[in-house]
Design a protein around this motif. Sequence first.
Motif, PDB file in Angstrom:
ATOM      1  N   TYR A 149       0.867  -1.188   0.000  1.00  0.00           N
ATOM      2  CA  TYR A 149       0.000   0.000   0.000  1.00  0.00           C
ATOM      3  C   TYR A 149       0.894   1.225   0.000  1.00  0.00           C
ATOM      4  N   CYS A 150       0.468   2.271  -0.730  1.00  0.00           N
ATOM      5  CA  CYS A 150       1.226   3.516  -0.773  1.00  0.00           C
ATOM      6  C   CYS A 150       0.250   4.674  -0.923  1.00  0.00           C
ATOM      7  N   GLY A 151       0.335   5.640  -0.015  1.00  0.00           N
ATOM      8  CA  GLY A 151      -0.576   6.770  -0.083  1.00  0.00           C
ATOM      9  C   GLY A 151       0.002   8.007   0.553  1.00  0.00           C
ATOM     10  N   ALA A 152      -0.817   9.038   0.667  1.00  0.00           N
ATOM     11  CA  ALA A 152      -0.399  10.298   1.272  1.00  0.00           C
ATOM     12  C   ALA A 152      -1.619  10.986   1.865  1.00  0.00           C
ATOM     13  N   CYS A 153      -1.388  11.739   2.931  1.00  0.00           N
ATOM     14  CA  CYS A 153      -2.511  12.438   3.568  1.00  0.00           C
ATOM     15  C   CYS A 153      -2.003  13.643   4.354  1.00  0.00           C
ATOM     16  N   SER A 154      -2.937  14.510   4.721  1.00  0.00           N
ATOM     17  CA  SER A 154      -2.627  15.683   5.530  1.00  0.00           C
ATOM     18  C   SER A 154      -2.423  15.284   6.989  1.00  0.00           C
ATOM     19  N   HIS A 155      -1.736  16.151   7.727  1.00  0.00           N
ATOM     20  CA  HIS A 155      -1.566  15.886   9.163  1.00  0.00           C
ATOM     21  C   HIS A 155      -1.766  17.149  10.009  1.00  0.00           C
ATOM     22  N   ALA A 206       6.757   9.448  -1.037  1.00  0.00           N
ATOM     23  CA  ALA A 206       5.739   8.423  -1.249  1.00  0.00           C
ATOM     24  C   ALA A 206       5.559   8.128  -2.731  1.00  0.00           C
ATOM     25  N   ALA A 207       5.589   9.167  -3.561  1.00  0.00           N
ATOM     26  CA  ALA A 207       5.472   8.959  -5.008  1.00  0.00           C
ATOM     27  C   ALA A 207       6.618   8.097  -5.524  1.00  0.00           C
ATOM     28  N   ALA A 223       3.884   3.843 -10.318  1.00  0.00           N
ATOM     29  CA  ALA A 223       2.432   3.695 -10.309  1.00  0.00           C
ATOM     30  C   ALA A 223       1.762   5.067 -10.318  1.00  0.00           C
ATOM     31  N   LYS A 224       0.563   5.123 -10.856  1.00  0.00           N
ATOM     32  CA  LYS A 224      -0.211   6.358 -10.874  1.00  0.00           C
ATOM     33  C   LYS A 224      -1.092   6.421  -9.637  1.00  0.00           C
ATOM     34  N   GLY A 225      -1.595   7.625  -9.345  1.00  0.00           N
ATOM     35  CA  GLY A 225      -2.358   7.811  -8.128  1.00  0.00           C
ATOM     36  C   GLY A 225      -3.755   8.341  -8.351  1.00  0.00           C
ATOM     37  N   THR A 226      -4.495   8.382  -7.275  1.00  0.00           N
ATOM     38  CA  THR A 226      -5.862   8.916  -7.258  1.00  0.00           C
ATOM     39  C   THR A 226      -6.024   9.801  -6.038  1.00  0.00           C
ATOM     40  N   ARG A 268      -4.018   8.100  -2.896  1.00  0.00           N
ATOM     41  CA  ARG A 268      -3.446   6.754  -2.916  1.00  0.00           C
ATOM     42  C   ARG A 268      -2.797   6.469  -4.260  1.00  0.00           C
ATOM     43  N   MET A 269      -1.659   5.808  -4.224  1.00  0.00           N
ATOM     44  CA  MET A 269      -1.034   5.295  -5.431  1.00  0.00           C
ATOM     45  C   MET A 269      -1.573   3.887  -5.715  1.00  0.00           C
ATOM     46  N   GLN A 270      -1.861   3.622  -6.968  1.00  0.00           N
ATOM     47  CA  GLN A 270      -2.471   2.339  -7.321  1.00  0.00           C
ATOM     48  C   GLN A 270      -1.388   1.302  -7.611  1.00  0.00           C
ATOM     49  N   ILE A 271      -0.674   0.936  -6.573  1.00  0.00           N
ATOM     50  CA  ILE A 271       0.375  -0.066  -6.734  1.00  0.00           C
ATOM     51  C   ILE A 271      -0.263  -1.458  -6.744  1.00  0.00           C
ATOM     52  N   ALA A 272       0.401  -2.393  -7.395  1.00  0.00           N
ATOM     53  CA  ALA A 272      -0.073  -3.768  -7.434  1.00  0.00           C
ATOM     54  C   ALA A 272       0.349  -4.455  -6.143  1.00  0.00           C
ATOM     55  N   ALA A 273      -0.633  -4.852  -5.344  1.00  0.00           N
ATOM     56  CA  ALA A 273      -0.333  -5.504  -4.058  1.00  0.00           C
ATOM     57  C   ALA A 273       0.193  -6.902  -4.297  1.00  0.00           C
TER      58      ALA A 273
END
Length: 274
Positions: free
Chosen positions: A5-11, A241-242, A248-251, A269-274
């Motif tokens: 899993y790979c993503g990003a968010c605010s804190h 994270a990118a 992979a591309k993200g959403t 979220r990046m759409q990586i293949a799990a």
Amino acid sequence: MPLIYCGACSHAPGITARAERADTQTRQAVEAAFGRMGEEIRATKPDALVVIAAEHFANFFMNNMPAFAIGMADSYEGPIEDEAFLRIKRTTVPGNKALSRKLIERVMQTVDVAYAEEWKFDHGISVPLHFLTPNYDLPIIPANINCQGPPLAPLARAWAFGEALRAAADAVPERIALIGTGGISHWPATPDSGKINAAWDQEFLRRWTANDRQALLSYTDAETYRDGGQGGFEIRTFIAAAAAAKGAKGTVQFCEPVPIFAVSCTVARMQIAA
């Protein structure tokens, strides 16, 4: 095992500290977006979650400021901020010292990284965890990038750090999830606090979801300071994270400017293949 899993968010601390001051519908939408991210992370059944955050002088100061650091302990405590302010109860968060050491040793093959057996979580990690792992039952491996005290790590080095974390995650048998946390444009602790450059944020996220390395690394600190504030330097965590997404591309799952939270609240979220 490949990163799962790979993503990003605010804190931003205001997300919890000033929650009741936001429009109810907006606050609920922000919290729901974080909740969905937490569900997605848990659905991948990770053995640990790597959280790439920004140093806010909670653990390091200008007498010793590493460009990159990773925690190496079996447990951590946070948040370091006053509980009455942040409105998150101080607690012990599980880590995994043995797994951290394996990842650190692998990262060291390509990136100079500090490590710490003692680490206090501040809002940069505690706010996301409050929503993503509310039961604090997932081992956390904290990673910091200096986004606060110049000279800052060049963006290309933040990218290299993300690549090194991905290589490390891929090299161990454990299931590793990873997120970058930070603001995009924001001006914390200044007279401009609450100001948001939504257009700049959207352009950055366009480059992030495209995983366009050249475009992401084209920002200069002077331009970022002008257009995104000193808080904008935290794009380094998103960039790492990118890089970890390995092309992979993200959403963007949620992004809405919330002035009382002083940031465009973002979940992606990046759409990586799990």
